[in-house]
Each structure stands twice: as C-alpha cells, then as structure tokens.
Scaffold this motif. Structure first.
Motif, PDB file in Angstrom:
ATOM      1  N   UNK A  33       0.846  -1.204   0.000  1.00 46.95           N
ATOM      2  CA  UNK A  33       0.000   0.000   0.000  1.00 46.95           C
ATOM      3  C   UNK A  33       0.878   1.250   0.000  1.00 46.95           C
ATOM      4  N   UNK A  34       1.884   1.255   0.849  1.00 46.94           N
ATOM      5  CA  UNK A  34       2.804   2.398   0.893  1.00 46.94           C
ATOM      6  C   UNK A  34       3.539   2.542  -0.438  1.00 46.94           C
ATOM      7  N   UNK A  35       3.920   1.426  -1.031  1.00 49.20           N
ATOM      8  CA  UNK A  35       4.603   1.454  -2.324  1.00 49.20           C
ATOM      9  C   UNK A  35       3.706   2.072  -3.396  1.00 49.20           C
ATOM     10  N   UNK A  36       2.446   1.679  -3.417  1.00 49.98           N
ATOM     11  CA  UNK A  36       1.513   2.250  -4.385  1.00 49.98           C
ATOM     12  C   UNK A  36       1.366   3.756  -4.186  1.00 49.98           C
ATOM     13  N   UNK A  37       1.236   4.165  -2.937  1.00 49.44           N
ATOM     14  CA  UNK A  37       1.074   5.587  -2.644  1.00 49.44           C
ATOM     15  C   UNK A  37       2.342   6.367  -2.968  1.00 49.44           C
ATOM     16  N   UNK A  38       3.500   5.826  -2.595  1.00 46.55           N
ATOM     17  CA  UNK A  38       4.774   6.493  -2.883  1.00 46.55           C
ATOM     18  C   UNK A  38       5.012   6.627  -4.388  1.00 46.55           C
ATOM     19  N   UNK A  39       4.555   5.634  -5.147  1.00 46.12           N
ATOM     20  CA  UNK A  39       4.736   5.672  -6.598  1.00 46.12           C
ATOM     21  C   UNK A  39       3.662   6.523  -7.275  1.00 46.12           C
ATOM     22  N   UNK A  40       2.680   6.961  -6.499  1.00 47.77           N
ATOM     23  CA  UNK A  40       1.589   7.737  -7.081  1.00 47.77           C
ATOM     24  C   UNK A  40       0.683   6.896  -7.958  1.00 47.77           C
ATOM     25  N   UNK A  41       0.586   5.604  -7.672  1.00 48.19           N
ATOM     26  CA  UNK A  41      -0.183   4.667  -8.486  1.00 48.19           C
ATOM     27  C   UNK A  41      -1.156   3.851  -7.626  1.00 48.19           C
ATOM     28  N   UNK A  42      -2.039   4.502  -6.865  1.00 48.57           N
ATOM     29  CA  UNK A  42      -2.940   3.751  -5.969  1.00 48.57           C
ATOM     30  C   UNK A  42      -3.975   2.910  -6.695  1.00 48.57           C
ATOM     31  N   UNK A  43      -4.217   3.171  -7.984  1.00 47.29           N
ATOM     32  CA  UNK A  43      -5.221   2.411  -8.727  1.00 47.29           C
ATOM     33  C   UNK A  43      -4.640   1.226  -9.489  1.00 47.29           C
ATOM     34  N   UNK A  44      -3.327   1.048  -9.409  1.00 51.61           N
ATOM     35  CA  UNK A  44      -2.699  -0.097 -10.059  1.00 51.61           C
ATOM     36  C   UNK A  44      -2.831  -1.329  -9.175  1.00 51.61           C
TER      37      UNK A  44
END
Length: 147
Positions: A33-44
């Motif tokens: 979850x943190x990785x998605x948020x840090x990458x700016x890709x929460x919908x991936x």
C-alpha cells in the motif's frame, strides 16, 4: 524472489500464494500500500506495480486489467447462469475498485455488493455448489492476471 514475470504471475494468481508473497515482501520491509502511494499509483494492481519495478513492465490500473479481461475472455462470463454471471461481474467490479483481496473466498462473499446475492451458501448454489464456485473464482483470477 522470482526470475521472470511469468513465474511471478503464476504464483500471484493463487490467493494463498499471493498472501505468502505479500508476507514475504513485508518481511523484507516492503509495504504494498505504501509502495503504491509512494509511486503515485494507488489504482494499479500491486502485481503490475511490482512487475514494473522489477522488469520494467507497463503499468496497468485495476480497471484497465478488468476491461481487458472482459474483452479477451467473454466466454468466462457466458458459461454460467445469469445470477452467477452477475456475481462474477460484481467480483470483478469490486476488484477494479479496491484490489485483489476482493477475489479471496469466502471473505469476498461477505461484502456488498456480492453479499446482496445471499449468504455464501446461497451464492455457491448459483454456481452449482461450493467447489464449482471456487473453481469459477480461481479461473476468473487466473484469467485476470493473464489479461
């Protein structure tokens, strides 16, 4: 952990193994979850983000992945009765909205809109029984990650 995207995909498509992968990543300090948020890709899908980071694969949102599945595998939805098809479609929509945890049985059957079809036993009967339902969801998951 995996030498190729194909070996990763084969493991990720199985909910129990996906859980083990997520736990192994967490033990290495990787919070998806943190990785998605840090990458700016929460919908991936976390799968796609990890493939992008490990093998430079294209990024894909969960919605795009679900749309590709519907386009590539119409048979998957047509081999069941209308009510079972509606359950599969609801599971796919829930996946697109919130992620792969929505494809884990029996938990997925207990949240709306899937729970609107009845209790887990009633939903299983729509597929011809619990085993047939598990097989349908497993096939959905496998096709989703092949899309």
């Amino acid at each position: 952990m995996f030498p190729t995207p194909a070996t990763f995909r084969a493991e990720w498509a199985i909910p129990d193994k996906r859980g083990a992968i997520i736990n192994a990543l967490a033990e290495r300090g990787i919070d998806l979850v943190a990785l998605q948020l840090d990458a700016g890709r929460p919908d991936d899908d976390p799968f796609d983000l990890l493939c992008h980071l490990a093998w430079n694969a294209p990024l894909t949102t969960r919605t795009e992945r679900a749309q590709r599945l519907r386009a590539k595998e119409p048979d998957l939805f047509q081999r069941y009765g209308e009510e079972a098809r509606r359950v599969i479609d609801a599971l796919l929509e829930k996946y697109a909205a919130t992620g792969p945890d929505q494809l884990s049985l029996p938990q997925a059957l207990k949240v709306q809109p899937i729970s609107d079809f009845g209790n887990p036993s009633e939903i299983a009967r729509l597929f011809g029984g619990p085993q047939a339902m598990r097989e349908a969801v497993a096939e959905l998951t496998e096709a989703l990650y092949a899309a």
